[in-house]
Design an enzyme around this catalytic site. Structure first.
Site, short mmCIF file in Angstrom:
data_model
loop_
_atom_site.label_atom_id
_atom_site.label_comp_id
_atom_site.label_asym_id
_atom_site.label_seq_id
_atom_site.Cartn_x
_atom_site.Cartn_y
_atom_site.Cartn_z
N HIS A 184 39.76 86.14 56.58
CA HIS A 184 40.05 87.46 57.15
C HIS A 184 40.01 87.39 58.68
O HIS A 184 40.68 88.19 59.35
CB HIS A 184 39.01 88.48 56.69
CG HIS A 184 39.11 88.84 55.24
ND1 HIS A 184 38.50 88.10 54.26
CD2 HIS A 184 39.75 89.86 54.61
CE1 HIS A 184 38.76 88.66 53.09
NE2 HIS A 184 39.50 89.72 53.26
N ASP A 256 47.55 86.66 49.42
CA ASP A 256 46.41 87.43 49.93
C ASP A 256 46.96 88.35 51.03
O ASP A 256 48.11 88.21 51.48
CB ASP A 256 45.34 86.49 50.46
CG ASP A 256 43.94 87.06 50.33
OD1 ASP A 256 43.81 88.29 50.15
OD2 ASP A 256 42.97 86.29 50.40
#
Length: 500
Positions: A184, A256
């Protein structure tokens, strides 16, 4: 050509968008009518099951065959239970229990919960082999550190979810378990030979493919021997050569979230990341959690442009759109949703409606089987429970945890280990024993020191709710490892301590 309505529809059919709030804005439905594959729901979209059911019905009123996705892993990553914690233990506890049939039953229950609220794609299970003990993003989301064990439970989880009519999505290919950074926030690197990757990280994905998993999610990780300088999400060698051709996967490859820095920063923004992922072999692109109409239109425009400038062959876009359409067609529309009404003392009223209850009894029983109790708890009756403030991952979000919902008479307080003295804890406890509660307690020198000082004065115990270690404090009566901090895990720990 980029303004061709047919090309726009093709591009939209490869996208999973998102939106803020508990009611879909007009643009979210308009995009579905124009061909958007679907939307992902996050915690901010959810208050309770009745509301989620209304929301999914609203989305399907725009187009009946829309994909409605969610990250519902059980354990520490839950969206339906983001206000209370999941009623099921996560993968680490299920792996520790060592019973694939139990894993299948837990995932079938999760699937029934999703089906009851109108969701048809679960971005789960996590099938990464957690070989890095300090992995900041996987940890208790993994079934364990042994590839064979993870592979067995992966197959069971896939069968469980899909038996409830929910498309499963095994993640994060080709394996996020050996990373020590969070994709992330940056692009992690797993610098290992392909032989090691095949032996250590790929067996669970092979098991998922063999089990008929309908989707596989790519990881924003760099494996130099496989992906070169970029992430797997942008790697044809990873997605097409390895996953499609070598492992034989025929379902939808899902990315993702492209907003993650491991993808967006590597490509120069989300729209370019979308093109790179499609060109590599991805079919369904998760844009992320922070999405608006302008961002979706920018991604669509970039995909359309890429079909004219050589970056993205039109046939690859058509193939991706076909696979996402097939994913929707293969997923029943919840007509088989379960209507169980199991209730257990201490079971949360939310987030599920009266017509459907999560199987909390199953969740607690599974959590007990995945829990380790060392020592004796007899001297820890009616304690002061001291919960250490712990960090949270972006994947999990700020989900409540701790023993408080299950305590009959004991008191629970929250402290920062570095700001807390043994004297202050002892004063607060009075004559009571002390139970310390935390996640990855071994990583905090202040917490370790505090526990041992208190244990030298009176009966003390520890409940470790994160990824475990070999550390054990001197002088404690008992050490409990729950392998997760879900509502079910905390209930099991409270019962083991006779605090309920």
């Amino acid at each position: 050509m980029p303004n061709d309505p047919g090309l726009r529809r093709l591009a939209l059919r490869t996208l999973l968008a998102a939106f803020p709030g508990t009611v879909a804005p007009q643009w979210a439905g308009d995009l579905l009518a124009d061909g958007l594959a679907g939307h992902t729901l996050f915690g901010g979209n959810i208050t309770d099951a009745d509301q989620v059911t209304r929301l999914t019905a609203q989305l399907r009123s725009a187009r009946a065959d829309t994909l409605i996705a969610i990250d519902e892993e059980g354990g520490d990553v839950t969206r339906l239970g983001h206000r209370t914690g999941s009623p099921y233990p996560g993968n680490a506890a299920l792996g520790a229990a060592g019973d694939p049939d139990l894993t299948r039953r837990v995932y079938a229950a999760i699937g029934a919960d999703l089906a009851a609220t109108g969701i048809n794609l679960d971005l789960a299970p996590t099938v990464d082999v957690n070989t890095a003990a300090d992995n900041p993003i996987i940890g208790t989301r993994s079934f364990g550190a042994d590839p064979a064990l993870v592979a067995r439970h992966t197959a069971a989880a896939v069968h469980g979810l899909q038996s409830a009519g929910i498309a499963a999505c095994a993640k994060h290919f080709p394996g996020h378990g050996a990373t020590v950074t969070d994709s992330h926030l940056e692009l992690p690197t797993v610098d290992v030979p392909l032989d090691l990757l095949r032996a250590r990280d790929l067996p669970p994905f092979a098991a998922a493919v063999e089990a008929g998993v309908r989707a596989v999610m790519s990881a924003h990780i760099r494996v130099p021997a496989l992906t070169g300088d970029g992430p797997a999400t942008f790697s044809r060698a990873a997605l097409t050569d390895l996953l499609r051709n070598e492992l034989g996967f025929r379902g939808a490859i899902v990315t993702d979230a492209l907003e993650m820095r491991g993808a967006a920063a590597s490509a120069g923004g989300i729209p370019r990341a979308a093109v790179a992922a499609l060109a590599a072999g991805a079919d369904l692109l998760c844009i992320g959690a922070v999405v608006d109409l302008a961002l979706v239109e920018a991604v669509v425009a970039e995909i359309a442009l890429a079909t004219t400038d050589g970056r993205l062959p039109l046939h690859r876009l058509e193939d991706a759109a076909t696979r996402t359409t097939a994913l929707t067609a293969e997923t029943p529309r919840q007509e088989n949703a379960a209507t169980r009404t199991t209730e257990t003392p201490g079971e949360p009223d939310e987030p599920f409606a009266a017509s459907h209850r999560p199987d909390f009894a199953l969740g607690v029983a599974a959590a007990h089987r995945g829990m380790i109790v060392e020592g004796a708890v007899g001297a820890l009756r009616d304690p002061l429970v001291v919960r250490f403030v712990a960090g949270w991952s972006i994947a999990a979000g700020k989900v409540p945890w701790g023993l408080t919902p299950h305590l009959a008479t004991a008191e629970e307080i929250e402290v920062v280990a570095a700001d807390t003295t043994a004297e202050s804890v002892l004063a607060r406890a009075g004559q009571r024993p002390v139970v310390f509660l935390g996640r990855r307690i071994h990583n905090s020198a202040a917490a370790r020191e505090l526990i041992e000082k208190v244990a030298a004065d009176r009966p003390a115990g520890v409940v470790e709710m994160g990824w475990p270690s070999s550390w054990r404090p001197a002088g404690t009566e008992a050490f409990i490892v729950t392998h997760g901090s879900s509502l079910a895990n905390s209930r099991a720990a409270a019962e083991a301590l006779a605090l309920t």
